[in-house]
Write a protein that holds these residues in place. Structure first.
Motif: not given
Length: 479
Positions: A5-12, A14-32
């Motif tokens: 269960k812990e492994i599944a929660r961590v995976a979720r 990480q998946a949500m973080r990757r999705k947010a980074q892809r959606r707001h990639s231009h912001f992260y590029e400017r403010c990294a």
């Protein structure tokens, strides 16, 4: 199981973080490079354009917050409305005294004297005894108000709850009232003064049918017309002498007490014109306090003798040296005047004098002779009955000496009246009666100055106004 269960929660995550980074990639590029993390070797902080913008924005927000928030708070606070307060006086209850006195309304019973009533009748009508009456009379002393009561007079009674007499009020005279209060056998007597005033009236009349009709038209009451006739009865026979066109002017008064009408007053001044002859009467208070009426020359209106001693309906037989006797059928002198009147009509003494004879006289029936002085006497015949006078008793002018009847030789009820001078019969209607003496010198001067002159001026003014009014009326009629 738990590890899976812990492994599944961590995976979720990480998946949500990757999705947010892809959606707001231009912001992260400017403010990294804005990261404050401690990853790797820390580089010295350099204020690039972005950092200055961020700091300025933060300062601006802080300053605006310090200004806008208080203003907004004040705007949102409800306005404080100043309310005007009216100062109203409040009637505070007074402190009650230790003892409150409530006045007691006394229940006085007012009783008006009726014709034929006596004072004992009135007391008994209130449930009081003759002892109560005697107690009142004793306390009142010598007062005419109790000894000579008259119809219309008022007596006020204050009775206790047990019916006992607690007080009585009555008029002592016109201007004062006696008040008695009783506490057992103890009596408190007080006198109350009452305001009395006289209000004058003026009346003028002309005879066209009768004296009463003329008086009524002039606004006079029946009683005042009778007083006028009483004044001039010594000079005018109102049955035989009155003529159409005769006139009178009268100044009289009414009596008011405490502002309310009490009764008719007296004639103050009067003038009567009968068949062209003028007669006057003025009321005058003499030195002894009594009132009388006098003509303009100061002689009393009341003559020594009444011209006619009875109220009659007609003269049934005149004085005559020869007439046919209605019963005997013979010609004989009629040495008196016969005044027809109903049986029982009072007969009055023609003047002051002494009763010389009282009894039966042939032809005259019940007969009375009054001696007035050394030379003059009067005689009265055919009476139905006598009054209470006795032979030798003094009688006053106007007192009742008997009553009309038809005793003796008479065909109907009437008074046979004779006027004798030295025992010789004279015609009562034509004999010259002696004039009364005028007022004494000092009183005569006072009478003329205080009464005759002002009242005569008023009468003349009234006569002038009446003549002027008549002349104006006749002029308008002619027009």
């Amino acid at each position: 199981m738990g590890e899976s269960k812990e492994i599944a929660r961590v995976a979720r995550k990480q998946a949500m973080r990757r999705k947010a980074q892809r959606r707001h990639s231009h912001f992260y590029e400017r403010c990294a490079h804005w990261s404050f993390g401690c990853h790797g070797e820390a580089e010295p902080i350099r204020w690039h354009r972005e950092r200055w913008m961020l700091a300025g924005t933060a300062l601006l927000i802080t300053a605006l917050s310090g200004f806008i928030i208080p203003v907004w708070a004040s705007a949102m606070r409800p306005d404080t409305v100043s309310t005007a307060h009216a100062m109203l006086p409040l009637a505070l209850p007074r402190a009650a005294p230790e003892t409150t006195h409530i006045p007691t309304v006394e229940d006085w019973h007012i009783v008006q004297v009726q014709p034929g009533q006596t004072l004992s009748d009135i007391f008994q009508g209130q449930g009081l005894s003759l002892t109560d009456l005697q107690h009142v009379v004793d306390q009142a002393g010598d007062t005419k108000a109790l000894h000579n009561i008259r119809p219309g007079q008022e007596f006020d009674f204050l009775l206790g709850s047990d019916g006992s007499l607690k007080g009585i009020r009555f008029d002592k005279d016109e201007a004062s009232r006696t008040v008695m209060r009783f506490d057992g056998d103890k009596a408190i007597v007080t006198a109350q003064t009452r305001e009395v005033e006289r209000r004058e009236h003026v009346a003028h009349g002309t005879i066209d049918s009768s004296l009463f009709a003329a008086g009524s038209k002039a606004g006079m009451s029946t009683q005042m017309v009778l007083k006028l006739a009483e004044l001039f009865k010594y000079d005018i026979d109102f049955v035989q002498d009155l003529r159409e066109g005769d006139s009178f002017t009268v100044i009289y008064d009414d009596v008011y007490r405490d502002g309310a009408y009490l009764h008719e007053g007296e004639i103050v001044a009067a003038e009567f014109v009968n068949q062209g002859d003028r007669y006057t009467a003025y009321r005058f208070k003499k030195d002894d306090g009594s009132y009388g009426w006098f003509s303009e020359d100061g002689r009393p209106i009341q003559k020594s003798f009444l011209r006619i001693p009875v109220d009659f309906t007609r003269i049934s037989s005149q004085f005559s040296a020869a007439r046919m006797h209605p019963i005997l059928g013979l010609m004989r002198a009629h040495q008196g005047v016969d005044y027809a009147a109903p049986t029982g009509t009072p007969i009055h003494a023609a003047g002051d004098g002494v009763v010389k004879f009282k009894g039966w006289m042939n032809g005259y029936g019940n007969f009375v002779i009054i001696q007035h002085n050394g030379s003059i006497s009067t005689a009265y015949g055919h009476m139905s009955k006598f009054a209470d006078e006795r032979v030798g008793q003094h009688v006053s002018q106007g007192s009742v000496i008997g009553y009309v009847g038809m005793t003796g030789l008479a065909t109907g009820p009437h008074l046979h009246y004779e006027f004798r001078v030295n025992n010789v019969q004279r015609d009562p209607q034509k004999v010259t009666l002696p004039k009364p003496e005028p007022l004494p010198g000092a009183q005569l001067a006072k009478f003329k100055a205080q009464v005759v002159q002002p009242q005569l001026a008023r009468l003349k003014t009234l006569d002038a106004n009446i003549k002027l009014a008549r002349a104006g009326g006749n002029k308008r009629n002619d027009d």
